[in-house]
Design a protein around this motif. Structure first.
Motif, PDB file in Angstrom:
ATOM      1  N   GLY A  15     -31.798  -6.652 -20.242  1.00 31.25           N
ATOM      2  CA  GLY A  15     -31.586  -7.420 -19.025  1.00 31.25           C
ATOM      3  C   GLY A  15     -30.429  -8.393 -19.117  1.00 31.25           C
ATOM      4  N   GLY A  16     -29.912  -8.581 -20.323  1.00 28.42           N
ATOM      5  CA  GLY A  16     -28.811  -9.501 -20.520  1.00 28.42           C
ATOM      6  C   GLY A  16     -27.464  -8.861 -20.250  1.00 28.42           C
ATOM      7  N   SER A  17     -26.405  -9.627 -20.527  1.00 30.08           N
ATOM      8  CA  SER A  17     -25.043  -9.180 -20.242  1.00 30.08           C
ATOM      9  C   SER A  17     -24.137  -9.393 -21.443  1.00 30.08           C
ATOM     10  N   LEU A  18     -23.131  -8.549 -21.539  1.00 29.30           N
ATOM     11  CA  LEU A  18     -22.056  -8.694 -22.517  1.00 29.30           C
ATOM     12  C   LEU A  18     -20.758  -8.270 -21.855  1.00 29.30           C
ATOM     13  N   ARG A  19     -19.670  -8.843 -22.358  1.00 33.47           N
ATOM     14  CA  ARG A  19     -18.349  -8.449 -21.875  1.00 33.47           C
ATOM     15  C   ARG A  19     -17.522  -8.011 -23.063  1.00 33.47           C
ATOM     16  N   LEU A  20     -17.100  -6.770 -23.046  1.00 35.33           N
ATOM     17  CA  LEU A  20     -16.235  -6.233 -24.086  1.00 35.33           C
ATOM     18  C   LEU A  20     -14.788  -6.340 -23.633  1.00 35.33           C
ATOM     19  N   SER A  21     -13.921  -6.641 -24.575  1.00 35.15           N
ATOM     20  CA  SER A  21     -12.489  -6.698 -24.291  1.00 35.15           C
ATOM     21  C   SER A  21     -11.736  -5.801 -25.250  1.00 35.15           C
ATOM     22  N   CYS A  22     -10.608  -5.324 -24.798  1.00 33.42           N
ATOM     23  CA  CYS A  22      -9.752  -4.480 -25.613  1.00 33.42           C
ATOM     24  C   CYS A  22      -8.314  -4.949 -25.416  1.00 33.42           C
ATOM     25  N   ALA A  23      -7.677  -5.318 -26.508  1.00 32.54           N
ATOM     26  CA  ALA A  23      -6.279  -5.736 -26.462  1.00 32.54           C
ATOM     27  C   ALA A  23      -5.409  -4.602 -26.983  1.00 32.54           C
ATOM     28  N   ALA A  24      -4.354  -4.308 -26.240  1.00 25.99           N
ATOM     29  CA  ALA A  24      -3.479  -3.189 -26.586  1.00 25.99           C
ATOM     30  C   ALA A  24      -2.090  -3.680 -26.927  1.00 25.99           C
ATOM     31  N   SER A  25      -1.490  -3.006 -27.890  1.00 23.17           N
ATOM     32  CA  SER A  25      -0.100  -3.275 -28.206  1.00 23.17           C
ATOM     33  C   SER A  25       0.735  -2.131 -27.664  1.00 23.17           C
ATOM     34  N   GLY A  26       2.026  -2.383 -27.463  1.00 20.17           N
ATOM     35  CA  GLY A  26       2.903  -1.338 -26.966  1.00 20.17           C
ATOM     36  C   GLY A  26       3.303  -1.575 -25.525  1.00 20.17           C
ATOM     37  N   ARG A  27       4.525  -1.207 -25.223  1.00 17.49           N
ATOM     38  CA  ARG A  27       5.076  -1.461 -23.897  1.00 17.49           C
ATOM     39  C   ARG A  27       4.634  -0.445 -22.861  1.00 17.49           C
ATOM     40  N   THR A  28       3.931   0.620 -23.307  1.00 17.19           N
ATOM     41  CA  THR A  28       3.550   1.679 -22.375  1.00 17.19           C
ATOM     42  C   THR A  28       2.095   1.588 -21.920  1.00 17.19           C
ATOM     43  N   PHE A  29       1.438   0.482 -22.220  1.00 12.07           N
ATOM     44  CA  PHE A  29       0.013   0.330 -21.887  1.00 12.07           C
ATOM     45  C   PHE A  29      -0.240   0.649 -20.425  1.00 12.07           C
ATOM     46  N   SER A  30       0.602   0.161 -19.542  1.00  9.06           N
ATOM     47  CA  SER A  30       0.359   0.314 -18.108  1.00  9.06           C
ATOM     48  C   SER A  30       0.502   1.750 -17.622  1.00  9.06           C
ATOM     49  N   THR A  31       0.933   2.649 -18.485  1.00 10.76           N
ATOM     50  CA  THR A  31       1.065   4.052 -18.078  1.00 10.76           C
ATOM     51  C   THR A  31      -0.152   4.886 -18.476  1.00 10.76           C
ATOM     52  N   TYR A  32      -1.117   4.282 -19.169  1.00 12.57           N
ATOM     53  CA  TYR A  32      -2.278   5.012 -19.655  1.00 12.57           C
ATOM     54  C   TYR A  32      -3.537   4.715 -18.840  1.00 12.57           C
ATOM     55  N   THR A  33      -4.353   5.742 -18.652  1.00 13.57           N
ATOM     56  CA  THR A  33      -5.731   5.540 -18.257  1.00 13.57           C
ATOM     57  C   THR A  33      -6.460   4.949 -19.466  1.00 13.57           C
ATOM     58  N   MET A  34      -7.267   3.925 -19.221  1.00 13.63           N
ATOM     59  CA  MET A  34      -7.993   3.278 -20.305  1.00 13.63           C
ATOM     60  C   MET A  34      -9.492   3.508 -20.117  1.00 13.63           C
ATOM     61  N   GLY A  35     -10.147   3.841 -21.212  1.00  7.32           N
ATOM     62  CA  GLY A  35     -11.566   4.147 -21.123  1.00  7.32           C
ATOM     63  C   GLY A  35     -12.381   3.457 -22.193  1.00  7.32           C
ATOM     64  N   TRP A  36     -13.692   3.445 -21.949  1.00  5.85           N
ATOM     65  CA  TRP A  36     -14.668   3.000 -22.937  1.00  5.85           C
ATOM     66  C   TRP A  36     -15.591   4.181 -23.230  1.00  5.85           C
ATOM     67  N   ILE A  37     -15.751   4.458 -24.489  1.00  8.79           N
ATOM     68  CA  ILE A  37     -16.586   5.546 -24.981  1.00  8.79           C
ATOM     69  C   ILE A  37     -17.549   4.948 -26.001  1.00  8.79           C
ATOM     70  N   ARG A  38     -18.770   5.439 -26.046  1.00  5.53           N
ATOM     71  CA  ARG A  38     -19.736   4.889 -26.993  1.00  5.53           C
ATOM     72  C   ARG A  38     -20.348   5.985 -27.851  1.00  5.53           C
ATOM     73  N   GLN A  39     -20.885   5.550 -28.989  1.00  5.37           N
ATOM     74  CA  GLN A  39     -21.494   6.504 -29.907  1.00  5.37           C
ATOM     75  C   GLN A  39     -22.678   5.872 -30.613  1.00  5.37           C
ATOM     76  N   VAL A  40     -23.780   6.585 -30.598  1.00  2.00           N
ATOM     77  CA  VAL A  40     -24.967   6.225 -31.364  1.00  2.00           C
ATOM     78  C   VAL A  40     -24.918   7.009 -32.671  1.00  2.00           C
ATOM     79  N   PRO A  41     -25.226   6.381 -33.810  1.00  2.00           N
ATOM     80  CA  PRO A  41     -25.194   7.109 -35.083  1.00  2.00           C
ATOM     81  C   PRO A  41     -25.990   8.405 -35.014  1.00  2.00           C
ATOM     82  N   GLY A  42     -25.378   9.481 -35.479  1.00  2.00           N
ATOM     83  CA  GLY A  42     -26.040  10.776 -35.473  1.00  2.00           C
ATOM     84  C   GLY A  42     -25.902  11.544 -34.184  1.00  2.00           C
ATOM     85  N   LYS A  43     -25.269  10.917 -33.186  1.00  2.00           N
ATOM     86  CA  LYS A  43     -25.067  11.596 -31.904  1.00  2.00           C
ATOM     87  C   LYS A  43     -23.583  11.678 -31.583  1.00  2.00           C
ATOM     88  N   GLU A  44     -23.260  12.524 -30.615  1.00  2.00           N
ATOM     89  CA  GLU A  44     -21.869  12.673 -30.215  1.00  2.00           C
ATOM     90  C   GLU A  44     -21.423  11.456 -29.385  1.00  2.00           C
TER      91      GLU A  44
END
Length: 125
Positions: A15-44
């Motif tokens: 029921g709580g909240s968290l905010r994840l952040s991702c900092a990117a280096s490189g001048r081409t950041f704005s040309t990429y689709t950015m995603g969040w992917i997750r993984q549980v140990p033992g799973k894809e």
């Protein structure tokens, strides 16, 4: 090339909240689709959310719609994932990733060429 560093993971009760952040280096950041992917140990790894290069389009896994919000700031080379109403099944390592894709292809993990090191999110019941 893009280098990605995640932060903001941790432990929270259901029921709580968290905010994840991702900092990117490189001048081409704005040309990429950015995603969040997750993984549980033992799973894809599984797609969670993505935002197009402009921020004009967002894509979400069905189970997180209405609870998670992805956003980006191209001026600061950052992308964030606001996670509300967290559930124990959201427990995973969350990765920030970059892709050149559009539309439904942004749900495909094979499209993501650059990955961060991951940050752990643990939701207790």
């Amino acid at each position: 090339q893009v280098q990605l560093v995640e932060s903001g993971g941790g432990g929270v009760q259901a029921g709580g909240s968290l905010r994840l952040s991702c900092a990117a280096s490189g001048r081409t950041f704005s040309t990429y689709t950015m995603g969040w992917i997750r993984q549980v140990p033992g799973k894809e790894r599984e797609f969670v959310a993505a935002t197009s290069w402009s921020g004009g389009s967002q894509y979400y896994k069905d189970s997180v719609k209405g609870r998670f919000t992805i956003s980006r700031d191209n001026a600061k080379n950052t992308v964030a994932l606001q996670m509300n109403n967290l559930k124990p099944e959201d427990t995973a390592v969350y990765y920030c990733a970059a892709a050149r894709c559009s539309g439904y292809r942004c749900y495909e993990l094979s499209q993501y060429n650059y990955w961060g090191q991951g940050t752990q999110v643990t939701v207790s019941s």
